[in-house]
Design a protein around this motif. Structure first.
Motif, PDB file in Angstrom:
ATOM      1  N   THR A 152       1.047  -1.343  -0.171  1.00 60.86           N
ATOM      2  CA  THR A 152      -0.016   0.021   0.111  1.00 60.86           C
ATOM      3  C   THR A 152       0.774   1.482   0.364  1.00 60.86           C
ATOM      4  O   THR A 152       0.493   2.153  -0.213  1.00 60.86           O
ATOM      5  CB  THR A 152      -1.095  -0.175   1.533  1.00 60.86           C
ATOM      6  N   PRO A 155       2.171   1.854  -4.325  1.00 63.10           N
ATOM      7  CA  PRO A 155       1.231   0.903  -5.234  1.00 63.10           C
ATOM      8  C   PRO A 155       0.809   0.713  -6.956  1.00 63.10           C
ATOM      9  O   PRO A 155       0.781  -0.138  -7.496  1.00 63.10           O
ATOM     10  CB  PRO A 155       0.008   1.899  -4.639  1.00 63.10           C
ATOM     11  N   ASP A 190      -6.774  -4.724  -0.398  1.00 59.38           N
ATOM     12  CA  ASP A 190      -6.126  -3.073  -0.693  1.00 59.38           C
ATOM     13  C   ASP A 190      -4.863  -2.787  -1.264  1.00 59.38           C
ATOM     14  O   ASP A 190      -4.625  -1.773  -1.781  1.00 59.38           O
ATOM     15  CB  ASP A 190      -5.675  -2.588   0.382  1.00 59.38           C
ATOM     16  N   THR A 191      -4.612  -3.781  -2.684  1.00 60.09           N
ATOM     17  CA  THR A 191      -3.413  -3.921  -3.622  1.00 60.09           C
ATOM     18  C   THR A 191      -3.504  -4.257  -4.540  1.00 60.09           C
ATOM     19  O   THR A 191      -4.715  -5.133  -5.420  1.00 60.09           O
ATOM     20  CB  THR A 191      -2.052  -4.602  -3.046  1.00 60.09           C
TER      21      THR A 191
END
Length: 278
Positions: A152, A155, A190-191
Motif C-alpha cells: 500500500t 501502489p 487493498d493492493t
C-alpha cells in the motif's frame, strides 16, 4: 499459451544455496533444462519463468546464462542486495538483459519479520518502480500484514505473492486458516498484487489431496480473481511431494469450475501480462 510462472534450476556445487539440506535425495542435486523438458512436453507448457534460489547476484547471472540458451525460459526473476544502495547500478545493468524481469529477496529466511519495512531497503522498491521491474513476495502468513503495509506504500510496485504466501496446511486449524485467509483477502482488496498458485503441495504433509488443498485454492481464486492468479510448478521443490505433471493435473482439477477464459488466465495469460512476456 501455457506458462509456468515459477520454477528453478540450480547446481549445489555453486555453494550459495544456504537453505538447501546437505544430503537431501531430491533437492541436493543439479537441475537444468534437460531435467524439465519431458514434463513440459507432457503438460503442454510452452514458456516458463525461472526464479532465483540463492541470495547472490552471481546466481542471477548464472540463470540468465541458462535463459539465453533455453528457448522455453521467457523470463528470469533474480536477486540483488537490498541492504546495499550501491547495487542500484547492478539492477540497472541486469535490467538491460531482455529476459530479466525483476527480483525476489528471500524474506522468508530472514530473522527480522519487519526487514522489508526497514528504512535502509526502501531505495530498492523505488528503483524497481523506476525501472519498471517486478517484485516477487516470498514469505509466510506471519509476513502478511507487513506485505500489506509495503504494497500500500508503493501502489505502483508490480508485485506477486509467491506460493499463496505459504499457508501452513500441515498445521491446519480453523484459526490458522482464518488468519491466512483474512491477510490474503486484505492484500487482494487493498493492493494490485497478483498471486502464484504454486508451492502449496509442500506446505501440506503426507496428504496433499484436492480436498485438503481446495479451501486454500478456492480462497485465492475467489479473493484475487483469475485475472490476478498464475499457476506455477515450484519445480523441483514440488518433487518433495509429487512430479511436475501430477501437480499440473491437480491444479487443473482445482480450477475446473472456472470458465475456459478464466482457466486460460490462471495457466498462462496472467503470468504473460504480469511479467510482460512476449
Amino acid at each position: 499459451m501455457r506458462i509456468d510462472s515459477h520454477h528453478h534450476f540450480w547446481n549445489p556445487a555453486r555453494g550459495d544455496y544456504g537453505w538447501m539440506p546437505p544430503d537431501d535425495p531430491v533437492l541436493t542435486r543439479q537441475y537444468g533444462p534437460e531435467d524439465l523438458a519431458a514434463s513440459l512436453s507432457a503438460t503442454g507448457v510452452e514458456k516458463t519463468v525461472l526464479v532465483q534460489a540463492a541470495p547472490s547476484v552471481e546466481e542471477t547471472e548464472y540463470l540468465l546464462g541458462m535463459a539465453d540458451a533455453t528457448p522455453h525460459v521467457a523470463a528470469v526473476v533474480g536477486w540483488i542486495n537490498f541492504e546495499d544502495p550501491g547495487q542500484r547500478v547492478v539492477l540497472e545493468r541486469l535490467a538491460k538483459h531482455p529476459k530479466f524481469v525483476g527480483v525476489r529477496p528471500m524474506i522468508q529466511d530472514l530473522p527480522d519479520d519487519g526487514w522489508m519495512l526497514r528504512d535502509d531497503v526502501q531505495w530498492a522498491y523505488e528503483a524497481l518502480i523506476d525501472l519498471d521491474l517486478t517484485f516477487d513476495c516470498l514469505g509466510f502468513p506471519r509476513h502478511l500484514s507487513n506485505f500489506a503495509m509495503l504494497l500500500t506504500r508503493y501502489p505502483d510496485l508490480r508485485a506477486v505473492l509467491d506460493h499463496c504466501m505459504k499457508p501452513q496446511i500441515r498445521d491446519h486449524s480453523d484459526d490458522n486458516l482464518r488468519f491466512w485467509a483474512d491477510g490474503m483477502a486484505r492484500l487482494a482488496r487493498d493492493t494490485g498484487a497478483y498471486c502464484k498458485l504454486s508451492g502449496i503441495v509442500t506446505e501440506a504433509d503426507d496428504d496433499w489431496s484436492d480436498e485438503v488443498l481446495r479451501p486454500y485454492t478456492d480462497h485465492v481464486l475467489r479473493s484475487f480473481g483469475a485475472g490476478r492468479v498464475m499457476w506455477g510448478s515450484d519445480w523441483p521443490v514440488a518433487r518433495l511431494r509429487c512430479d511436475y505433471p501430477d501437480w499440473h493435473a491437480q491444479a487443473q482439477r482445482l480450477c475446473a469450475d472456472l470458465s475456459a477464459p478464466d482457466r486460460a488466465r490462471v495457466f498462462g495469460d496472467s503470468a504473460r501480462d504480469f511479467y510482460r512476456l512476449t
